[in-house]
Scaffold this motif. Sequence first.
Motif, PDB file in Angstrom:
ATOM      1  N   MET A  22       0.849  -1.210   0.000  1.00  0.00           N
ATOM      2  CA  MET A  22       0.000   0.000   0.000  1.00  0.00           C
ATOM      3  C   MET A  22       0.878   1.252   0.000  1.00  0.00           C
ATOM      4  O   MET A  22       1.797   1.371   0.811  1.00  0.00           O
ATOM      5  N   ALA A  23       0.615   2.161  -0.962  1.00  0.00           N
ATOM      6  CA  ALA A  23       1.447   3.365  -1.056  1.00  0.00           C
ATOM      7  C   ALA A  23       1.143   4.318   0.105  1.00  0.00           C
ATOM      8  O   ALA A  23       0.015   4.387   0.568  1.00  0.00           O
ATOM      9  N   PHE A  24       2.194   5.032   0.519  1.00  0.00           N
ATOM     10  CA  PHE A  24       2.036   5.973   1.630  1.00  0.00           C
ATOM     11  C   PHE A  24       1.114   7.127   1.224  1.00  0.00           C
ATOM     12  O   PHE A  24       1.283   7.737   0.172  1.00  0.00           O
ATOM     13  N   GLN A  25       0.138   7.403   2.075  1.00  0.00           N
ATOM     14  CA  GLN A  25      -0.804   8.492   1.801  1.00  0.00           C
ATOM     15  C   GLN A  25      -0.860   9.406   3.035  1.00  0.00           C
ATOM     16  O   GLN A  25      -1.378   9.001   4.075  1.00  0.00           O
ATOM     17  N   PRO A  26      -0.319  10.609   2.952  1.00  0.00           N
ATOM     18  CA  PRO A  26      -0.324  11.467   4.143  1.00  0.00           C
ATOM     19  C   PRO A  26      -1.725  11.976   4.460  1.00  0.00           C
ATOM     20  O   PRO A  26      -2.547  12.139   3.546  1.00  0.00           O
ATOM     21  N   ASN A  27      -1.991  12.223   5.758  1.00  0.00           N
ATOM     22  CA  ASN A  27      -3.270  12.854   6.100  1.00  0.00           C
ATOM     23  C   ASN A  27      -3.133  14.359   5.838  1.00  0.00           C
ATOM     24  O   ASN A  27      -2.024  14.850   5.579  1.00  0.00           O
ATOM     25  N   PRO A  28      -4.242  15.115   5.871  1.00  0.00           N
ATOM     26  CA  PRO A  28      -4.173  16.548   5.518  1.00  0.00           C
ATOM     27  C   PRO A  28      -3.133  17.313   6.331  1.00  0.00           C
ATOM     28  O   PRO A  28      -2.462  18.211   5.799  1.00  0.00           O
ATOM     29  N   LYS A  29      -2.974  16.954   7.602  1.00  0.00           N
ATOM     30  CA  LYS A  29      -2.009  17.673   8.440  1.00  0.00           C
ATOM     31  C   LYS A  29      -0.569  17.397   7.958  1.00  0.00           C
ATOM     32  O   LYS A  29       0.253  18.309   7.851  1.00  0.00           O
TER      33      LYS A  29
ATOM     34  N   LEU B 147       6.244   5.946 -10.196  1.00  0.00           N
ATOM     35  CA  LEU B 147       7.065   4.839  -9.710  1.00  0.00           C
ATOM     36  C   LEU B 147       6.748   4.502  -8.255  1.00  0.00           C
ATOM     37  O   LEU B 147       6.752   3.335  -7.871  1.00  0.00           O
ATOM     38  N   SER B 148       6.480   5.521  -7.446  1.00  0.00           N
ATOM     39  CA  SER B 148       6.266   5.285  -6.007  1.00  0.00           C
ATOM     40  C   SER B 148       4.790   5.079  -5.671  1.00  0.00           C
ATOM     41  O   SER B 148       4.464   4.611  -4.593  1.00  0.00           O
ATOM     42  N   ARG B 149       3.929   5.473  -6.599  1.00  0.00           N
ATOM     43  CA  ARG B 149       2.462   5.524  -6.386  1.00  0.00           C
ATOM     44  C   ARG B 149       2.086   6.504  -5.283  1.00  0.00           C
ATOM     45  O   ARG B 149       1.027   6.389  -4.673  1.00  0.00           O
ATOM     46  N   TRP B 150       2.957   7.470  -5.041  1.00  0.00           N
ATOM     47  CA  TRP B 150       2.647   8.535  -4.081  1.00  0.00           C
ATOM     48  C   TRP B 150       1.923   9.653  -4.838  1.00  0.00           C
ATOM     49  O   TRP B 150       2.518  10.649  -5.220  1.00  0.00           O
ATOM     50  N   ASN B 151       0.628   9.469  -5.018  1.00  0.00           N
ATOM     51  CA  ASN B 151      -0.123  10.437  -5.830  1.00  0.00           C
ATOM     52  C   ASN B 151      -0.132  11.838  -5.225  1.00  0.00           C
ATOM     53  O   ASN B 151      -0.263  12.829  -5.932  1.00  0.00           O
ATOM     54  N   TRP B 152       0.039  11.903  -3.925  1.00  0.00           N
ATOM     55  CA  TRP B 152       0.011  13.197  -3.236  1.00  0.00           C
ATOM     56  C   TRP B 152       1.173  14.106  -3.675  1.00  0.00           C
ATOM     57  O   TRP B 152       1.109  15.317  -3.490  1.00  0.00           O
ATOM     58  N   LEU B 153       2.202  13.519  -4.288  1.00  0.00           N
ATOM     59  CA  LEU B 153       3.326  14.347  -4.760  1.00  0.00           C
ATOM     60  C   LEU B 153       2.841  15.418  -5.746  1.00  0.00           C
ATOM     61  O   LEU B 153       3.421  16.494  -5.845  1.00  0.00           O
ATOM     62  N   LEU B 154       1.742  15.079  -6.458  1.00  0.00           N
ATOM     63  CA  LEU B 154       1.196  16.042  -7.429  1.00  0.00           C
ATOM     64  C   LEU B 154       0.805  17.351  -6.750  1.00  0.00           C
ATOM     65  O   LEU B 154       0.821  18.405  -7.377  1.00  0.00           O
ATOM     66  N   LYS B 155       0.459  17.247  -5.470  1.00  0.00           N
ATOM     67  CA  LYS B 155       0.024  18.454  -4.740  1.00  0.00           C
ATOM     68  C   LYS B 155       1.187  19.403  -4.466  1.00  0.00           C
ATOM     69  O   LYS B 155       0.984  20.540  -4.048  1.00  0.00           O
ATOM     70  N   LEU B 156       2.402  18.945  -4.691  1.00  0.00           N
ATOM     71  CA  LEU B 156       3.571  19.810  -4.479  1.00  0.00           C
ATOM     72  C   LEU B 156       4.057  20.430  -5.794  1.00  0.00           C
ATOM     73  O   LEU B 156       4.857  21.347  -5.801  1.00  0.00           O
ATOM     74  N   ARG B 157       3.547  19.868  -6.912  1.00  0.00           N
ATOM     75  CA  ARG B 157       4.110  20.226  -8.220  1.00  0.00           C
ATOM     76  C   ARG B 157       3.927  21.708  -8.561  1.00  0.00           C
ATOM     77  O   ARG B 157       4.838  22.357  -9.056  1.00  0.00           O
ATOM     78  N   ARG B 158       2.735  22.233  -8.271  1.00  0.00           N
ATOM     79  CA  ARG B 158       2.470  23.624  -8.617  1.00  0.00           C
ATOM     80  C   ARG B 158       3.458  24.558  -7.890  1.00  0.00           C
ATOM     81  O   ARG B 158       4.025  25.464  -8.486  1.00  0.00           O
TER      82      ARG B 158
END
Length: 206
Positions: free
Chosen positions: A1-8, A68-79
């Motif tokens: 399971m890929a790491f998924q951070p909570n909102p905090k 590669l990592s399936r860390w989809n939340w990385l997209l939230k840093l791209r902008r």
Amino acid sequence: MAFQPNPKQLALAKAGVFVLALLPFARMAWLTVTGQLVEPLAFITHGTGDWTLYFLCITLAVTPLRRLSRWNWLLKLRRMLGLFAFFYACLHFTTFIWFDHFFDLAEIWKDVRKRPFITVGFAAFVLLIPLAATSTNAMVRRLGGKRWQALHRLVYLIAPLGVLHYWWMKAAKNNIGKPLLFAVIVALLLAVRLYWNRAKVQAARA
Ligand code: HEM
């Protein structure tokens, strides 16, 4: 399971990236105002140019890393990362028009036209402007996802132009080691996208 951070955790990650991304600027500003630099103009021009290129590469690396990592939340840093590329490009350009040319528009334009490496850098900078201007959620909605995405593909042109600018500048000094490294990095980052895109098209056909 890929790491998924909570909102905090995500907010913390964003704040961390923001602070880290400002460190090079803080260092340049500190060394300049405390008079620790022998050649402040060269130092700032090179530092801001380097960090523009680093942030362009980091921004381009987000999608491959996410896949590669399936860390989809990385997209939230791209902008934010893309906007930092623009921030350092603005500082780089400001140094050029302010300290190199003292806002003499005729001289600036002459330099942009006459020196090919400046022409290319200028083109990359101009192309970055619409991307920064359309980086808000409101602009994504206004343009529509497809058009917004098509516009933001300009980064696939901007990064190679940035490398070419760097290459051309260093080639004149017979020192293309670092530009070559960045050419390879940008080529790999773009090639991996092409490969995935082709695989997607082939899968859709099948
Ligand atoms: C996306 C846009 C740009 C990128 C990625 C970029 C990148 C760079 C890099 C990496 C360097 C070399 C730094 C070093 O030696 O360590 C550099 C130098 C330089 N850039 Fe840019 N640049 C950009 C846009 C511009 C623009 C718009 C101008 C001016 C119109 C400009 C003018 C210069 C100048 C004058 C130098 C120093 C040349 C020298 O020392 O001989 N650049 N840039």
